[in-house]
Motif scaffolding. Sequence first.
Motif, PDB file in Angstrom:
ATOM      1  N   ASP A 168       0.826  -1.214   0.000  1.00 10.17           N
ATOM      2  CA  ASP A 168       0.000   0.000   0.000  1.00 10.17           C
ATOM      3  C   ASP A 168       0.859   1.262   0.000  1.00 10.17           C
ATOM      4  O   ASP A 168       0.351   2.360  -0.276  1.00 10.17           O
ATOM      5  N   LEU A 174       0.370   8.846  -7.486  1.00 13.94           N
ATOM      6  CA  LEU A 174      -0.850   9.097  -6.722  1.00 13.94           C
ATOM      7  C   LEU A 174      -2.036   9.303  -7.669  1.00 13.94           C
ATOM      8  O   LEU A 174      -1.879   9.682  -8.830  1.00 13.94           O
ATOM      9  N   VAL A 178      -7.793  11.451  -4.443  1.00 15.01           N
ATOM     10  CA  VAL A 178      -7.758  10.449  -3.372  1.00 15.01           C
ATOM     11  C   VAL A 178      -7.063  11.040  -2.146  1.00 15.01           C
ATOM     12  O   VAL A 178      -6.083  11.781  -2.273  1.00 15.01           O
ATOM     13  N   TYR A 180      -4.687  10.750   0.983  1.00 17.39           N
ATOM     14  CA  TYR A 180      -3.543   9.928   1.394  1.00 17.39           C
ATOM     15  C   TYR A 180      -3.111  10.286   2.815  1.00 17.39           C
ATOM     16  O   TYR A 180      -3.270  11.426   3.262  1.00 17.39           O
ATOM     17  N   PRO A 213      -2.861   5.133   0.972  1.00 21.65           N
ATOM     18  CA  PRO A 213      -4.244   5.619   0.890  1.00 21.65           C
ATOM     19  C   PRO A 213      -4.875   5.645   2.280  1.00 21.65           C
ATOM     20  O   PRO A 213      -4.738   4.688   3.055  1.00 21.65           O
ATOM     21  N   ASN A 214      -5.552   6.731   2.598  1.00 23.35           N
ATOM     22  CA  ASN A 214      -6.177   6.832   3.910  1.00 23.35           C
ATOM     23  C   ASN A 214      -7.190   5.715   4.148  1.00 23.35           C
ATOM     24  O   ASN A 214      -7.431   5.312   5.283  1.00 23.35           O
ATOM     25  N   SER A 215      -7.734   5.186   3.078  1.00 21.57           N
ATOM     26  CA  SER A 215      -8.761   4.149   3.186  1.00 21.57           C
ATOM     27  C   SER A 215      -8.229   2.841   3.778  1.00 21.57           C
ATOM     28  O   SER A 215      -9.019   2.008   4.244  1.00 21.57           O
TER      29      SER A 215
END
Length: 258
Positions: A168, A174, A178, A180, A213-215
Amino acid sequence: MNSLEMFATVQMHLDTAKNPRYNDWTMVKAINSAIVRVVEDRIDNIKTPTGYSFEQVQRVTDELRSLVPNPVTIIPTNTNQLVLPADYRHALLVNATVSGVTAYAKPIDHLTLGTIDRNPFTRPKADNYKFYQENTHINVLYGTGTFTTADLTYIKNPNTVSIGRENDKLTGGLTVGVIYAVYEDCEHNGVVYNTGDLFTAVNANLAYGIVVPNSVLVNSDVPTILHEEICLVTCSILNNSVDDYNKKQSTDQDIMKD
């Protein structure tokens, strides 16, 4: 703190830069172990009695408030069984409704089951319900009547913190739009970000640094007031070796100050 900020705080307290002994998996595993230790300490530390426990001291209640969801209404199965929620950890309160009468159910132990019906004062009946636990369910004893529902108030399991997987991590490429999270200090679009910061990508480039990714982050749902102590307990776990004995003693003293 988000999970990366906790990760960075542990590194700071360890006084080490990217120590090869502690890879990401080890660090995150230690953080999750520390969360469990701190939560169990607040609920009721049976191994090291502390003189405080949940709902006996207001501060302790506040420290675990986010782990107490709204009461859940459960329909009994097999006449008297309540299947526990998937995130259940400890019961706080059971209110049972039998033939329209709602009352508090008192917890009992298994040794009591053989004699409970012999005493007319302790025998389960209207307004005097009992319950005991078995595996994944609670058994409610209520005497006669129709058991229709129960409201369960409980402490849930804390989130298992994660900072994502190795694949990840990104040093570029990037996706615009999205969000991050910064794994390692970086610069994007002329702005410098520190570990744990969040930003929305406006182009595909990083001048330097690493992001994820923050997800993919799973953050602790324990109240922020406990995060610093969790980080210190994490350090104590990681330092629990002969060569780091003095450092562990110092860390343990810092934990007691909180």
